[in-house]
Write a protein that holds these residues in place. Structure first.
Motif, PDB file in Angstrom:
ATOM      1  N   GLU A   1     -55.383   6.256  88.126  1.00 47.34           N
ATOM      2  CA  GLU A   1     -56.050   5.516  89.186  1.00 47.34           C
ATOM      3  C   GLU A   1     -55.521   4.085  89.311  1.00 47.34           C
ATOM      4  OE1 GLU A   1     -60.321   5.886  88.977  1.00 47.34           O
ATOM      5  OE2 GLU A   1     -60.161   8.058  88.702  1.00 47.34           O
ATOM      6  N   TYR A   2     -55.013   3.520  88.219  1.00 46.01           N
ATOM      7  CA  TYR A   2     -54.428   2.175  88.283  1.00 46.01           C
ATOM      8  C   TYR A   2     -53.159   2.177  89.136  1.00 46.01           C
ATOM      9  CZ  TYR A   2     -57.704   0.888  84.620  1.00 46.01           C
ATOM     10  OH  TYR A   2     -58.837   0.642  83.912  1.00 46.01           O
ATOM     11  N   ALA A   3     -52.412   3.254  89.065  1.00 48.64           N
ATOM     12  CA  ALA A   3     -51.215   3.379  89.899  1.00 48.64           C
ATOM     13  C   ALA A   3     -51.621   3.455  91.374  1.00 48.64           C
ATOM     14  CB  ALA A   3     -50.407   4.614  89.502  1.00 48.64           C
ATOM     15  N   PHE A   4     -52.680   4.221  91.641  1.00 48.53           N
ATOM     16  CA  PHE A   4     -53.194   4.308  93.014  1.00 48.53           C
ATOM     17  C   PHE A   4     -53.655   2.922  93.487  1.00 48.53           C
ATOM     18  CE2 PHE A   4     -56.789   4.889  95.964  1.00 48.53           C
ATOM     19  CZ  PHE A   4     -56.126   5.541  96.975  1.00 48.53           C
ATOM     20  N   GLN A   5     -54.355   2.197  92.624  1.00 53.54           N
ATOM     21  CA  GLN A   5     -54.818   0.851  92.969  1.00 53.54           C
ATOM     22  C   GLN A   5     -53.629  -0.071  93.254  1.00 53.54           C
ATOM     23  OE1 GLN A   5     -58.122  -0.039  93.317  1.00 53.54           O
ATOM     24  NE2 GLN A   5     -57.329  -1.922  94.179  1.00 53.54           N
ATOM     25  N   SER A   6     -52.563   0.070  92.483  1.00 58.04           N
ATOM     26  CA  SER A   6     -51.363  -0.740  92.714  1.00 58.04           C
ATOM     27  C   SER A   6     -50.724  -0.420  94.064  1.00 58.04           C
ATOM     28  CB  SER A   6     -50.340  -0.510  91.600  1.00 58.04           C
ATOM     29  OG  SER A   6     -50.840  -0.988  90.379  1.00 58.04           O
ATOM     30  N   ILE A   7     -50.673   0.859  94.391  1.00 57.59           N
ATOM     31  CA  ILE A   7     -50.138   1.276  95.690  1.00 57.59           C
ATOM     32  C   ILE A   7     -51.007   0.701  96.807  1.00 57.59           C
ATOM     33  CG2 ILE A   7     -49.824   3.264  97.227  1.00 57.59           C
ATOM     34  CD1 ILE A   7     -48.949   4.845  94.696  1.00 57.59           C
ATOM     35  N   PHE A   8     -52.308   0.813  96.643  1.00 60.46           N
ATOM     36  CA  PHE A   8     -53.233   0.277  97.641  1.00 60.46           C
ATOM     37  C   PHE A   8     -53.030  -1.229  97.817  1.00 60.46           C
ATOM     38  CE2 PHE A   8     -57.224  -1.730  98.848  1.00 60.46           C
ATOM     39  CZ  PHE A   8     -57.565  -1.019  99.978  1.00 60.46           C
ATOM     40  N   ASN A   9     -53.007  -1.959  96.703  1.00 61.56           N
ATOM     41  CA  ASN A   9     -52.847  -3.413  96.760  1.00 61.56           C
ATOM     42  C   ASN A   9     -51.529  -3.816  97.414  1.00 61.56           C
ATOM     43  OD1 ASN A   9     -55.333  -3.820  95.546  1.00 61.56           O
ATOM     44  ND2 ASN A   9     -54.461  -4.020  93.500  1.00 61.56           N
ATOM     45  N   ARG A  10     -50.518  -3.014  97.227  1.00 61.93           N
ATOM     46  CA  ARG A  10     -49.192  -3.320  97.764  1.00 61.93           C
ATOM     47  C   ARG A  10     -49.128  -3.110  99.285  1.00 61.93           C
ATOM     48  NH1 ARG A  10     -44.356  -0.507  94.687  1.00 61.93           N
ATOM     49  NH2 ARG A  10     -45.010  -2.063  93.166  1.00 61.93           N
ATOM     50  N   HIS A  11     -49.845  -2.128  99.777  1.00 61.49           N
ATOM     51  CA  HIS A  11     -49.636  -1.713 101.166  1.00 61.49           C
ATOM     52  C   HIS A  11     -50.801  -1.937 102.125  1.00 61.49           C
ATOM     53  CE1 HIS A  11     -45.752   0.000 100.297  1.00 61.49           C
ATOM     54  NE2 HIS A  11     -46.260   0.724  99.318  1.00 61.49           N
ATOM     55  N   TRP A  12     -51.999  -2.229 101.657  1.00 65.48           N
ATOM     56  CA  TRP A  12     -53.134  -2.257 102.579  1.00 65.48           C
ATOM     57  C   TRP A  12     -53.044  -3.375 103.605  1.00 65.48           C
ATOM     58  CZ3 TRP A  12     -56.909  -5.851 103.587  1.00 65.48           C
ATOM     59  CH2 TRP A  12     -57.037  -6.916 102.702  1.00 65.48           C
ATOM     60  N   GLN A  13     -52.591  -4.560 103.222  1.00 67.59           N
ATOM     61  CA  GLN A  13     -52.554  -5.662 104.189  1.00 67.59           C
ATOM     62  C   GLN A  13     -51.547  -5.433 105.327  1.00 67.59           C
ATOM     63  OE1 GLN A  13     -52.239  -9.009 101.438  1.00 67.59           O
ATOM     64  NE2 GLN A  13     -54.259  -9.702 102.133  1.00 67.59           N
ATOM     65  N   PRO A  14     -50.301  -5.063 105.008  1.00 64.19           N
ATOM     66  CA  PRO A  14     -49.382  -4.810 106.129  1.00 64.19           C
ATOM     67  C   PRO A  14     -49.831  -3.633 106.997  1.00 64.19           C
ATOM     68  CG  PRO A  14     -48.231  -4.600 103.998  1.00 64.19           C
ATOM     69  CD  PRO A  14     -49.640  -4.986 103.720  1.00 64.19           C
ATOM     70  N   LEU A  15     -50.434  -2.639 106.365  1.00 64.70           N
ATOM     71  CA  LEU A  15     -50.915  -1.488 107.117  1.00 64.70           C
ATOM     72  C   LEU A  15     -52.078  -1.892 108.032  1.00 64.70           C
ATOM     73  CD1 LEU A  15     -50.014   1.422 107.213  1.00 64.70           C
ATOM     74  CD2 LEU A  15     -51.777   1.973 105.556  1.00 64.70           C
TER      75      LEU A  15
ATOM     76  N   LYS B   1     -42.207   5.086  94.291  1.00 65.78           N
ATOM     77  CA  LYS B   1     -41.953   6.427  93.769  1.00 65.78           C
ATOM     78  C   LYS B   1     -42.487   6.561  92.342  1.00 65.78           C
ATOM     79  CE  LYS B   1     -38.318   9.894  93.525  1.00 65.78           C
ATOM     80  NZ  LYS B   1     -36.931  10.195  93.849  1.00 65.78           N
ATOM     81  N   GLU B   2     -42.249   5.543  91.514  1.00 68.52           N
ATOM     82  CA  GLU B   2     -42.744   5.569  90.126  1.00 68.52           C
ATOM     83  C   GLU B   2     -44.267   5.518  90.093  1.00 68.52           C
ATOM     84  OE1 GLU B   2     -39.171   3.282  87.726  1.00 68.52           O
ATOM     85  OE2 GLU B   2     -40.495   2.098  89.023  1.00 68.52           O
ATOM     86  N   LEU B   3     -44.842   4.657  90.917  1.00 64.85           N
ATOM     87  CA  LEU B   3     -46.302   4.566  90.974  1.00 64.85           C
ATOM     88  C   LEU B   3     -46.911   5.873  91.470  1.00 64.85           C
ATOM     89  CD1 LEU B   3     -46.782   0.971  92.430  1.00 64.85           C
ATOM     90  CD2 LEU B   3     -47.424   1.749  90.143  1.00 64.85           C
ATOM     91  N   PHE B   4     -46.255   6.478  92.462  1.00 65.04           N
ATOM     92  CA  PHE B   4     -46.763   7.725  93.004  1.00 65.04           C
ATOM     93  C   PHE B   4     -46.725   8.833  91.960  1.00 65.04           C
ATOM     94  CE2 PHE B   4     -46.653  11.636  95.502  1.00 65.04           C
ATOM     95  CZ  PHE B   4     -47.812  11.457  96.245  1.00 65.04           C
ATOM     96  N   GLN B   5     -45.662   8.854  91.157  1.00 58.88           N
ATOM     97  CA  GLN B   5     -45.576   9.851  90.082  1.00 58.88           C
ATOM     98  C   GLN B   5     -46.724   9.672  89.090  1.00 58.88           C
ATOM     99  OE1 GLN B   5     -43.713  12.518  90.069  1.00 58.88           O
ATOM    100  NE2 GLN B   5     -42.716  11.852  91.954  1.00 58.88           N
ATOM    101  N   ALA B   6     -47.016   8.412  88.761  1.00 53.85           N
ATOM    102  CA  ALA B   6     -48.136   8.134  87.856  1.00 53.85           C
ATOM    103  C   ALA B   6     -49.463   8.530  88.516  1.00 53.85           C
ATOM    104  CB  ALA B   6     -48.141   6.653  87.468  1.00 53.85           C
ATOM    105  N   MET B   7     -49.591   8.236  89.802  1.00 54.62           N
ATOM    106  CA  MET B   7     -50.808   8.587  90.538  1.00 54.62           C
ATOM    107  C   MET B   7     -50.975  10.101  90.592  1.00 54.62           C
ATOM    108  SD  MET B   7     -51.838   7.594  94.429  1.00 54.62           S
ATOM    109  CE  MET B   7     -51.361   9.077  95.278  1.00 54.62           C
ATOM    110  N   ARG B   8     -49.877  10.799  90.761  1.00 57.35           N
ATOM    111  CA  ARG B   8     -49.904  12.255  90.815  1.00 57.35           C
ATOM    112  C   ARG B   8     -50.481  12.840  89.520  1.00 57.35           C
ATOM    113  NH1 ARG B   8     -44.647  14.847  93.017  1.00 57.35           N
ATOM    114  NH2 ARG B   8     -45.745  14.844  94.973  1.00 57.35           N
TER     115      ARG B   8
END
Length: 185
Positions: free
Chosen positions: A18-32, A7-14
């Protein structure tokens, strides 16, 4: 950014971070990716689907509401993409794959006869196909090679391979439908 919630990263991404978006990507791409690979067998297509999910999140960042985690939303996006792929992509038609798989594991003597006739009908139709189409189909269905491997082996584009397999399946379906009207239930 590692200690922040989605939620915090998404707020920053909003806000355009772009670093927040990269963090979200890094966190979720493998399980997805693992999730999508369970649904489809083509890892390259699975990667495309995952990438599209993240692109969609970036494009909808102003209107999306994130409660705790982005994973449920990402899962829904990827499921919808996979369903759309199955609807559009006639390469992975379950009926054809079940037919071919059943031809390989026949037990009853009558089933051997029917399977032999079916295989003969398939072979007859395959011979009528252009060489590239026949090769694409055989490499895909009989040797279980990926679209990419077939494209590399035959020096064709991946889209050409997909089109050839799709057309081969369409021709086989039409031929087997007319052939099987008296032979198969």
């Amino acid at each position: 950014m590692k200690g922040k919630s989605d939620k915090e990263l998404f707020q920053a991404m909003r806000s355009g971070d772009e670093y927040a978006f990269q963090s979200i990507f890094n966190r979720h791409w493998q399980p997805l990716l693992a999730f999508v690979c369970k649904l489809i067998s083509d890892e390259d297509q699975a990667k495309d689907i995952v990438q599209n999910a993240f692109i969609e999140i970036w494009h909808k960042k102003e209107t999306l509401l994130v409660q705790d985690s982005l994973m449920p939303y990402l899962t829904v996006i990827t499921k919808n993409e996979v369903m759309s792929l199955f609807r559009k992509d006639k390469i992975r038609l379950a009926g054809d794959e079940i037919l071919i798989a059943n031809l390989k594991r026949v037990n009853h003597p009558d089933e051997h006869l029917i399977a032999g006739e079916l295989q003969s009908a398939i072979d007859t139709e395959l011979v009528k196909m252009p060489s590239n189409m026949r090769q694409c189909f055989q490499l895909s269905r009989y040797e279980q090679k990926s679209i990419r491997d077939i494209a590399n082996e035959l020096m064709l584009s991946e889209q050409t391979v997909k089109n050839n397999i799709s057309e081969a399946l369409r021709r086989l379906r039409n031929h087997l439908t007319s052939y099987s009207s008296g032979h198969l239930a």
